[in-house]
Design a protein around this motif. Structure first.
Motif, PDB file in Angstrom:
ATOM      1  N   THR A 250      -8.351  -2.142 -26.620  1.00 16.27           N
ATOM      2  CA  THR A 250      -8.818  -0.922 -25.976  1.00 16.27           C
ATOM      3  C   THR A 250      -8.684  -1.064 -24.469  1.00 16.27           C
ATOM      4  OG1 THR A 250     -10.408  -0.657 -27.773  1.00 16.27           O
ATOM      5  CG2 THR A 250     -10.771   0.663 -25.800  1.00 16.27           C
ATOM      6  N   LEU A 251      -8.403   0.045 -23.818  1.00 15.32           N
ATOM      7  CA  LEU A 251      -8.354   0.017 -22.355  1.00 15.32           C
ATOM      8  C   LEU A 251      -9.762  -0.082 -21.797  1.00 15.32           C
ATOM      9  CD1 LEU A 251      -5.698   2.760 -21.486  1.00 15.32           C
ATOM     10  CD2 LEU A 251      -5.408   0.284 -21.492  1.00 15.32           C
ATOM     11  N   GLN A 252      -9.887  -0.798 -20.698  1.00 15.29           N
ATOM     12  CA  GLN A 252     -11.193  -0.938 -20.055  1.00 15.29           C
ATOM     13  C   GLN A 252     -11.064  -0.685 -18.560  1.00 15.29           C
ATOM     14  OE1 GLN A 252     -14.218  -3.725 -21.829  1.00 15.29           O
ATOM     15  NE2 GLN A 252     -12.391  -5.005 -21.990  1.00 15.29           N
ATOM     16  N   THR A 253     -12.088  -0.042 -18.037  1.00 17.63           N
ATOM     17  CA  THR A 253     -12.213   0.105 -16.598  1.00 17.63           C
ATOM     18  C   THR A 253     -13.651  -0.232 -16.234  1.00 17.63           C
ATOM     19  OG1 THR A 253     -11.944   1.646 -14.761  1.00 17.63           O
ATOM     20  CG2 THR A 253     -12.718   2.592 -16.828  1.00 17.63           C
ATOM     21  N   PHE A 254     -14.022  -0.071 -14.992  1.00 20.09           N
ATOM     22  CA  PHE A 254     -15.426  -0.286 -14.610  1.00 20.09           C
ATOM     23  C   PHE A 254     -15.900   0.900 -13.785  1.00 20.09           C
ATOM     24  CE2 PHE A 254     -12.751  -2.548 -11.547  1.00 20.09           C
ATOM     25  CZ  PHE A 254     -13.169  -2.006 -10.352  1.00 20.09           C
ATOM     26  N   TYR A 255     -17.193   1.046 -13.743  1.00 16.63           N
ATOM     27  CA  TYR A 255     -17.788   2.202 -13.089  1.00 16.63           C
ATOM     28  C   TYR A 255     -17.349   2.257 -11.621  1.00 16.63           C
ATOM     29  CZ  TYR A 255     -21.272   5.561 -11.533  1.00 16.63           C
ATOM     30  OH  TYR A 255     -21.902   6.662 -11.003  1.00 16.63           O
ATOM     31  N   GLY A 256     -16.799   3.432 -11.250  1.00 17.14           N
ATOM     32  CA  GLY A 256     -16.376   3.638  -9.858  1.00 17.14           C
ATOM     33  C   GLY A 256     -14.940   3.219  -9.566  1.00 17.14           C
ATOM     34  N   GLU A 257     -14.234   2.638 -10.536  1.00 16.14           N
ATOM     35  CA  GLU A 257     -12.855   2.199 -10.266  1.00 16.14           C
ATOM     36  C   GLU A 257     -11.922   3.400 -10.206  1.00 16.14           C
ATOM     37  OE1 GLU A 257      -9.467  -0.930 -11.895  1.00 16.14           O
ATOM     38  OE2 GLU A 257     -10.829  -0.045 -13.363  1.00 16.14           O
ATOM     39  N   ASN A 258     -10.989   3.359  -9.259  1.00 19.22           N
ATOM     40  CA  ASN A 258      -9.872   4.304  -9.263  1.00 19.22           C
ATOM     41  C   ASN A 258      -8.850   3.764 -10.253  1.00 19.22           C
ATOM     42  OD1 ASN A 258     -10.696   6.272  -7.274  1.00 19.22           O
ATOM     43  ND2 ASN A 258     -10.412   4.658  -5.739  1.00 19.22           N
ATOM     44  N   PHE A 259      -9.013   4.178 -11.504  1.00 19.25           N
ATOM     45  CA  PHE A 259      -8.257   3.590 -12.608  1.00 19.25           C
ATOM     46  C   PHE A 259      -6.817   4.120 -12.593  1.00 19.25           C
ATOM     47  CE2 PHE A 259      -7.561   3.377 -17.418  1.00 19.25           C
ATOM     48  CZ  PHE A 259      -7.286   2.023 -17.393  1.00 19.25           C
TER      49      PHE A 259
ATOM     50  N   GLY B 101     -11.491  14.955 -14.518  1.00 19.23           N
ATOM     51  CA  GLY B 101     -10.804  14.336 -13.383  1.00 19.23           C
ATOM     52  C   GLY B 101      -9.604  13.489 -13.755  1.00 19.23           C
ATOM     53  N   ALA B 102      -9.372  13.266 -15.062  1.00 16.70           N
ATOM     54  CA  ALA B 102      -8.227  12.437 -15.483  1.00 16.70           C
ATOM     55  C   ALA B 102      -6.949  13.258 -15.431  1.00 16.70           C
ATOM     56  CB  ALA B 102      -8.446  11.901 -16.896  1.00 16.70           C
ATOM     57  N   SER B 103      -5.855  12.589 -15.031  1.00 17.98           N
ATOM     58  CA  SER B 103      -4.541  13.249 -15.031  1.00 17.98           C
ATOM     59  C   SER B 103      -3.503  12.285 -15.601  1.00 17.98           C
ATOM     60  CB  SER B 103      -4.149  13.679 -13.614  1.00 17.98           C
ATOM     61  OG  SER B 103      -3.915  12.548 -12.796  1.00 17.98           O
ATOM     62  N   LEU B 104      -2.490  12.868 -16.279  1.00 15.18           N
ATOM     63  CA  LEU B 104      -1.419  12.073 -16.874  1.00 15.18           C
ATOM     64  C   LEU B 104      -0.101  12.712 -16.463  1.00 15.18           C
ATOM     65  CD1 LEU B 104      -0.759   9.695 -18.829  1.00 15.18           C
ATOM     66  CD2 LEU B 104      -0.667  11.398 -20.668  1.00 15.18           C
ATOM     67  N   SER B 105       0.730  11.951 -15.744  1.00 16.66           N
ATOM     68  CA  SER B 105       2.006  12.490 -15.285  1.00 16.66           C
ATOM     69  C   SER B 105       2.982  12.605 -16.457  1.00 16.66           C
ATOM     70  CB  SER B 105       2.600  11.597 -14.197  1.00 16.66           C
ATOM     71  OG  SER B 105       3.144  10.420 -14.775  1.00 16.66           O
ATOM     72  N   PRO B 106       4.058  13.418 -16.324  1.00 18.91           N
ATOM     73  CA  PRO B 106       5.059  13.521 -17.405  1.00 18.91           C
ATOM     74  C   PRO B 106       5.697  12.181 -17.753  1.00 18.91           C
ATOM     75  CG  PRO B 106       5.340  15.312 -15.825  1.00 18.91           C
ATOM     76  CD  PRO B 106       4.326  14.380 -15.230  1.00 18.91           C
ATOM     77  N   SER B 107       5.678  11.226 -16.813  1.00 15.62           N
ATOM     78  CA  SER B 107       6.257   9.910 -17.105  1.00 15.62           C
ATOM     79  C   SER B 107       5.225   8.918 -17.629  1.00 15.62           C
ATOM     80  CB  SER B 107       6.916   9.341 -15.844  1.00 15.62           C
ATOM     81  OG  SER B 107       5.958   9.194 -14.813  1.00 15.62           O
TER      82      SER B 107
ATOM     83  N   TRP C  28      -7.523   8.154 -12.898  1.00 17.43           N
ATOM     84  CA  TRP C  28      -8.885   8.617 -13.233  1.00 17.43           C
ATOM     85  C   TRP C  28      -9.901   7.742 -12.495  1.00 17.43           C
ATOM     86  CZ3 TRP C  28     -12.135   6.520 -17.642  1.00 17.43           C
ATOM     87  CH2 TRP C  28     -13.361   7.212 -17.754  1.00 17.43           C
ATOM     88  N   LYS C  29     -10.876   8.397 -11.933  1.00 19.08           N
ATOM     89  CA  LYS C  29     -11.991   7.647 -11.340  1.00 19.08           C
ATOM     90  C   LYS C  29     -13.172   7.727 -12.289  1.00 19.08           C
ATOM     91  CE  LYS C  29     -14.531   6.740  -7.139  1.00 19.08           C
ATOM     92  NZ  LYS C  29     -14.614   6.951  -5.684  1.00 19.08           N
ATOM     93  N   ALA C  30     -13.573   6.536 -12.815  1.00 18.62           N
ATOM     94  CA  ALA C  30     -14.622   6.483 -13.844  1.00 18.62           C
ATOM     95  C   ALA C  30     -15.998   6.610 -13.189  1.00 18.62           C
ATOM     96  CB  ALA C  30     -14.525   5.167 -14.620  1.00 18.62           C
ATOM     97  N   MET C  31     -16.669   7.750 -13.398  1.00 17.00           N
ATOM     98  CA  MET C  31     -17.991   7.982 -12.821  1.00 17.00           C
ATOM     99  C   MET C  31     -19.055   8.150 -13.894  1.00 17.00           C
ATOM    100  SD  MET C  31     -17.243   7.700  -9.719  1.00 17.00           S
ATOM    101  CE  MET C  31     -18.816   8.151  -8.980  1.00 17.00           C
ATOM    102  N   SER C  32     -18.720   7.688 -15.120  1.00 15.25           N
ATOM    103  CA  SER C  32     -19.677   7.724 -16.227  1.00 15.25           C
ATOM    104  C   SER C  32     -19.483   6.445 -17.029  1.00 15.25           C
ATOM    105  CB  SER C  32     -19.424   8.957 -17.097  1.00 15.25           C
ATOM    106  OG  SER C  32     -20.132   8.844 -18.318  1.00 15.25           O
TER     107      SER C  32
END
Length: 504
Positions: free
Chosen positions: A359-368, A392-398, A403-407
């Motif tokens: 699974t993908l992981q990030t941390f609170y406040g990271e500009n993922f 706030g998440a975006s996915l480019s065509p490529s 995404w900035k994780a704020m939750s």
């Protein structure tokens, strides 16, 4: 001098075979060479044998070469200095006659011998200047005036001064001589897939360098039973030598024929003539333009080609079986289904997302930032489209996710992968958000030593704290900053408690 340079260019020839590089000894030994003599694989393609198609035998070829070379003016005058070079030239002449079956090639060796003679004369002058005074002067006359001007001119200090009615370096050509085309480059065949077919090289005799040198190009049209000659076009000609001229071909005719239905008729067929003065033209030779993807053409009386099997003819262009549409890989040439239209790919497979670790992981406040990778079995470009995800998440065509994780809750991303043929794969990815466990107001920053999507971070501590989680209050009293008093540590500071008798 100028006439010598022109004569050297007379025998330019550009073979269709790649030739081996000559070593330094070859280059020093000969000032001229003929690429076809050094062609790789030549004898695997052609196995010439005596007699030649015209009936020339080896003994008669040897006699012709000896007459043309040994009994030439240069052969008789400089034979003593040339020595074995004359025999070498005769041997090469015989081989050329076997390959070409054209006696005009025997003359090609005279410039070689002239060049070699000139070099030997210079060497002899430097070593035996007085002994050779008389013979050297005779040789210089022969070199200045090849064939002694063929009896049609006077030998001057700068070369042959031809009598009226004659021209060329050796006065051998009648000024009003009609040029002759013996053959066209590559037998007059030009494949539009291999060349732009904008010009054709003609080999022959009697071409003269002048502003009046022109090519007459006439289009041949097939009416179902025979070829009809169209109106002639006068096109520019480029003089290369007395035996070589290049004719420019009309460009508009090529384009109009490309869109015709390709069948057993070539894309274009031209009759070519050459004139020195713009009035008297040579014999005609035929030039054929064809599409090598669909047609096989040979020089023949009918002027027709053979249509290859297992090809498609779509919008005037040819494609081989399995070729894809240049603008869409979903369309194939399938001659078993249709030879005139594209066929839709039947077993197109959808794109595949390349696997990643868990699974993908990030941390609170990271500009993922995470780059998804996908591939398509047929090689199509893959388009990413985000269908649902956290705010706030975006996915480019490529496939680049921002995404900035704020939750701190786990989040799901749903997106699709689409290829050029509209085959689609749905993907659902879960992204876990770790809490930032840095203490004492420390902040989490991405640890670039680990791959993206691992959620690994480092703590950036505020001044006064240190440690992996900023859990340690840095001791500002180390080393002791108070001279005689006691140092008292504080957060990012310290103060000194002084004994009664001291201050400061």
């Amino acid at each position: 001098d100028m006439s010598r340079r022109k004569r050297q260019s007379y025998y330019e020839y550009h073979p269709v075979f790649p030739f081996q590089s000559l070593n330094q000894a070859d280059l020093e030994g000969y000032s001229y060479f003929f690429p076809e003599d050094h062609a790789t694989g030549l004898h695997h393609k052609f196995l010439p044998s005596w007699p030649t198609p015209s009936g020339l035998t080896e003994s008669s070829a040897l006699g012709l070469c000896q007459e043309a070379i040994v009994n030439s003016t240069i052969g008789r005058s400089c034979g003593g200095l040339l020595g074995k070079r004359v025999e070498d030239a005769v041997d090469m002449c015989v081989k050329d006659l076997l390959l070409k079956d054209d006696f005009s090639w025997a003359e090609a060796f005279l410039p070689l011998l002239e060049n070699e003679c000139e070099k030997r004369v210079l060497e002899e002058i430097n070593s035996n200047q007085q002994e050779l005074q008389g013979s050297v002067e005779d040789l210089l006359v022969v070199l200045k005036c090849p064939s002694l001007c063929s009896g049609n001119g006077e030998c001057m200090e700068w070369g042959c001064a031809c009598f009226q009615g004659y021209s060329s370096y050796d006065c051998s050509i009648l000024s009003d001589q009609v040029p002759e085309i013996t053959e066209l480059e590559n037998g007059g065949l030009c494949d539009i897939r291999q060349s732009d077919c904008a010009s054709v090289r003609a080999f022959g005799h009697g071409f003269r360098e002048s502003s009046s040198l022109k090519c007459e190009i006439s289009q041949l049209q097939h009416n179902g039973s025979h070829w009809l000659l169209g109106e002639p076009l006068i096109m520019p000609a480029a003089f290369q030598s007395a035996g070589i001229a290049d004719c420019q071909l009309p460009s508009d005719g090529q384009q109009s024929h490309v869109m015709d239905l390709v069948d057993d008729k070539p894309l274009a067929r031209w009759q070519i003539k050459i004139s020195n003065d713009g009035f008297i033209y040579s014999n005609p030779k035929t030039m054929i333009l064809y599409d090598g993807a669909c047609q096989t053409c040979e020089p023949q009386e009918s002027g027709l080609c053979t249509l290859k099997e297992k090809t498609c003819n779509i919008d005037g262009l040819c494609y081989g079986e399995g070729d894809t549409n240049p603008s869409s890989p979903c369309l194939l040439c399938r001659p078993d289904i249709s030879k005139l239209t594209w066929s839709v790919v039947e077993d197109n497979q959808p794109p595949l997302l390349q696997t990643f670790q868990g699974t993908l992981q990030t941390f609170y406040g990271e500009n993922f930032v995470y780059q998804f990778l996908a591939s398509d079995p047929e090689g199509s470009t893959v388009l990413f489209t985000l269908e649902s995800g956290p705010e706030g998440a975006s996915l480019s065509p490529s496939g680049l996710l921002l995404w900035k994780a704020m939750s701190k809750n786990p989040h799901k991303l749903t997106f699709s992968l689409t290829d050029d043929c509209s085959a689609e794969t749905k993907v659902e990815i879960e992204v876990n958000v770790k809490s930032c466990d840095c203490l004492n107001n420390g902040s989490c920053v991405t640890n670039v030593n680990f791959p993206p999507g691992s959620g690994r971070y480092l703590c950036a501590c505020v001044p006064g704290f240190e440690g992996d989680l900023c859990q340690v209050n840095a001791d500002e009293c180390q080393p002791n900053r108070c001279a005689a008093g006691r140092c008292v540590d504080a957060i990012n500071s310290y103060h000194c408690e002084c004994p009664p008798e001291l201050q400061g």
